[in-house]
Design an enzyme around this catalytic site. Structure first.
Site, PDB file in Angstrom:
ATOM      1  N   TYR A   1       0.853  -1.189   0.000  1.00  0.00           N
ATOM      2  CA  TYR A   1       0.000   0.000   0.000  1.00  0.00           C
ATOM      3  C   TYR A   1       0.890   1.241   0.000  1.00  0.00           C
ATOM      4  O   TYR A   1       1.726   1.427   0.881  1.00  0.00           O
ATOM      5  CB  TYR A   1      -0.894  -0.047   1.238  1.00  0.00           C
ATOM      6  CG  TYR A   1      -2.063   0.916   1.287  1.00  0.00           C
ATOM      7  CD1 TYR A   1      -2.126   2.077   0.528  1.00  0.00           C
ATOM      8  CD2 TYR A   1      -3.138   0.661   2.136  1.00  0.00           C
ATOM      9  CE1 TYR A   1      -3.193   2.936   0.598  1.00  0.00           C
ATOM     10  CE2 TYR A   1      -4.232   1.519   2.224  1.00  0.00           C
ATOM     11  CZ  TYR A   1      -4.249   2.659   1.457  1.00  0.00           C
ATOM     12  OH  TYR A   1      -5.322   3.525   1.531  1.00  0.00           O
ATOM     13  N   CYS A   2       0.727   2.096  -1.009  1.00  0.00           N
ATOM     14  CA  CYS A   2       1.443   3.379  -1.095  1.00  0.00           C
ATOM     15  C   CYS A   2       2.958   3.151  -1.112  1.00  0.00           C
ATOM     16  O   CYS A   2       3.473   2.407  -1.932  1.00  0.00           O
ATOM     17  CB  CYS A   2       1.010   4.292   0.045  1.00  0.00           C
ATOM     18  SG  CYS A   2       1.598   6.003  -0.101  1.00  0.00           S
ATOM     19  N   ILE A   3       3.693   3.745  -0.178  1.00  0.00           N
ATOM     20  CA  ILE A   3       5.145   3.613  -0.154  1.00  0.00           C
ATOM     21  C   ILE A   3       5.557   2.156   0.033  1.00  0.00           C
ATOM     22  O   ILE A   3       6.622   1.724  -0.441  1.00  0.00           O
ATOM     23  CB  ILE A   3       5.743   4.505   0.956  1.00  0.00           C
ATOM     24  CG1 ILE A   3       7.262   4.584   0.844  1.00  0.00           C
ATOM     25  CG2 ILE A   3       5.335   4.006   2.327  1.00  0.00           C
ATOM     26  CD1 ILE A   3       7.876   5.559   1.830  1.00  0.00           C
TER      27      ILE A   3
END
Length: 600
Positions: free
Chosen positions: A335-337
């Site tokens: 998720y994301c980074i």
């Protein structure tokens, strides 16, 4: 002769005056506390105070050059603004002179900051509102029309001009906010006392800095009424706790699923309450689910870099999940980074000919930072140099700076509106689980921050095939496993076109790309039961993002079931449900564990 009514009115007025004087006295005492609280503030590194002077110098130089080379455009903009302002003033004067207090015919552009009917019905407030909107439009247009700046510089100038424009909204000041003034009169000043108490509390809680409380911190307790899906911690090292969730079905898919959440925030965004918990939903679909709960680092983690997260985080977690379940492969989510880092891990495993990951899912993930979207304004050397100096001194980047940065990307929603509600209206922060999570942010290790900003955000090394991690040089084309990527249509942190560009470069022959309606969080935490946001799919080639989207099919409702169908086909046969832990991995504690609790 004095009547009973006259007497009661006098008593009422006297009581109101007494209450008002008492509240004014309280405000005087609170102002002293406020001054003392602000005195706690330590001067931060100048590099963290805002954009470098070069931004303003370049903007001023570009404006002066515009005046010299194209004066007609500048004059046209100014005359248009002056004309609107003068016409507006004359109309207001005429209306007042004629004693007309009815709503003006032209109420001005709609703006949710001005929801009160007094912004339209009251001549004074309508005049203030419209004049502000005229001025905002003029400033925005002037900055957008500057020709002497490159696109990056123009973007930064426009962004910081918008910050100033948003800050100067009349809704942000007591004397020009009809709702706040009305409530202050109605409560004999008590709303202002409560607002000042809220302001003092926030400044005292943040050692002299101002960070608006977005949610009632007393309304939620992690592990009790939030992050409460049943599970157990089955492994722990200095970087993370591994949580295995208790099954809710008799059979589960053989291939386990492990989720890597971003370590900029805490994992329980996916486990707020049962009705919108992605974690609970996945478990209910018949999967053995593990999630990584990252440590909230302090100065002792100064040595931790990207390679540490890869080695002591991802590779260790995958290995432990395999040992616990007895399976040779896992499915992974980033998720994301954490999705960005998962792409590195997949490239590294490919180089090592390690088949531990069967498939990968990316939530709102950027892997190509050629155009990082709105975050670009914080990625020039003036900001990054300041952060580098800060972490060199402290060993880590305090969560305060990340919270403030992300808040100002949506200042009206995450700074000014909450401040008005709390400080001017005197209202308590709402009991809102999402905003509670948003305020429960984490620190970042010093070395990691610099590497992430320099290597990925500034140099775009992963997309260029130049990123060196753990003895290997990695690129996006090294990612060969089947992938599913979910981007969000209005994401202001990881724009869907940026996500599309990165997925397009992956070496995988099997790619599924989904665009969910809404933004970075709401587009992902979108349970099917809500029937709130739809999503777009397109099985055609990923060539051009605009063409892909124009030809995509729209589907009502959440993307969760569609993704689960994709995942199901890569998760193997059904086996008996697995209770958390094994003899070799005894339960260390109940979910959500201990690493998610500390606030630093």
């Amino acid at each position: 002769m004095t009547t009973k009514t006259d007497t009661s009115d006098e008593v009422d007025n006297a009581e109101k005056l007494a209450r008002l004087n008492a509240n004014l006295a309280k405000m005087d005492e609170l102002s002293k506390r406020l001054i003392a609280a602000m005195g706690q503030r330590k001067l931060a590194d100048p590099g963290l105070q805002g954009p470098g002077n070069d931004v303003y110098v370049k903007a001023a130089a570009a404006y002066m050059a515009e005046m010299m080379t194209n004066p007609s455009k500048i004059i046209e903009q100014q005359v248009s603004y002056w004309g609107k302002s003068l016409k507006h003033y004359v109309e207001a004067q005429q209306a007042l002179a004629q004693g007309k207090l009815e709503p003006p015919k032209d109420k001005g552009p709609s703006d949710r900051r001005f929801k009160s009917e007094l912004w339209d019905s009251h001549p004074y407030f309508n005049f203030v509102k419209q004049q502000y909107l005229f001025s905002s439009e003029a400033i925005t247009q002037a900055m957008g029309d500057l020709d002497g700046l490159n696109p990056t510089e123009k973007g930064r100038v426009s962004f910081f001009a918008r910050q100033i424009v948003d800050m100067l909204s009349p809704a942000n000041f007591l004397g020009t906010n009809p709702d706040a003034l009305s409530k202050a009169v109605e409560t004999d000043g008590e709303s202002l006392v409560k607002g000042l108490e809220n302001l003092v509390h926030d400044i005292e809680a943040n050692s002299g800095d101002l960070l608006v409380s977005l949610a009632d911190e007393e309304a939620f307790q992690v592990g009790q009424n939030i992050a409460a899906t049943e599970g157990s911690v089955v492994f722990r090292n200095r970087m993370f706790e591994l949580i295995q969730y208790t099954p809710t079905t008799e059979k589960v898919h053989a291939t386990p699923l492990v989720i890597f959440p971003p370590w900029i925030n805490k994992f329980y965004i996916m486990d707020l309450k049962p009705a919108n918990s992605l974690i609970k939903w996945i478990v209910d679909q018949g999967y053995t689910l593990f999630i990584v709960s990252w440590v909230n680092p302090d100065e002792t983690y100064a040595d931790v870099g990207i390679d540490t997260y890869v080695d002591e985080g991802y590779l260790t977690a995958i290995s432990e999940v395999k040992k616990i379940t007895g399976e040779d492969q896992v499915n992974a989510v980033g998720y994301c980074i954490a999705g960005t880092t998962l792409a590195m891990v997949l490239g590294l495993l490919e180089k090592r000919k390690d088949k531990s990951v069967k498939s990968a899912t990316f939530f709102t993930t950027l892997t190509d930072f050629e155009d990082p979207g709105e975050m670009a304004v914080f990625l020039d050397d003036d900001f990054v140099d300041g952060i580098e100096r800060q972490v060199a001194q402290k060993g880590f980047l305090h969560s305060f700076f990340m919270s403030r940065t992300f808040s100002y990307l949506r200042a009206n929603d995450l700074v000014y509106a909450p401040a008005i509600r709390s400080y001017m209206m005197g209202e308590a922060p709402p009991a809102f689980d999402l905003l509670f999570w948003n305020g429960d942010s984490t620190n970042l290790p010093g070395r990691f921050v610099v590497e992430y900003l320099r290597w990925l955000c500034q140099d775009n090394q992963l997309a260029k095939g130049e990123l060196k991690i753990l003895g290997e040089t990695l690129s996006l084309k090294d990612v060969k496993v089947p992938v599913c990527a979910i981007a969000c249509e209005t994401d202001h942190i990881a724009a869907w076109k940026g996500s599309f560009r990165g997925v397009k470069q992956l070496g995988s022959r099997s790619k599924t790309f989904i665009v969910s309606e809404s933004g970075h969080v709401a587009g992902i935490i979108n349970p099917p039961s809500k029937k709130k946001y739809g999503h777009y799919t397109n099985d055609g080639p990923m060539e051009d993002d605009d063409t892909w989207f124009a030809e995509a099919d729209y589907h009502e409702g959440s993307w969760w079931p569609r993704w689960e169908g994709w995942l199901r086909g890569r998760s193997g046969k059904k086996v008996a449900a697995r209770a958390p832990g094994t003899k070799s991995h005894p339960v260390l504690g109940e979910a959500p564990g201990s690493y998610v609790i500390p606030k630093k």
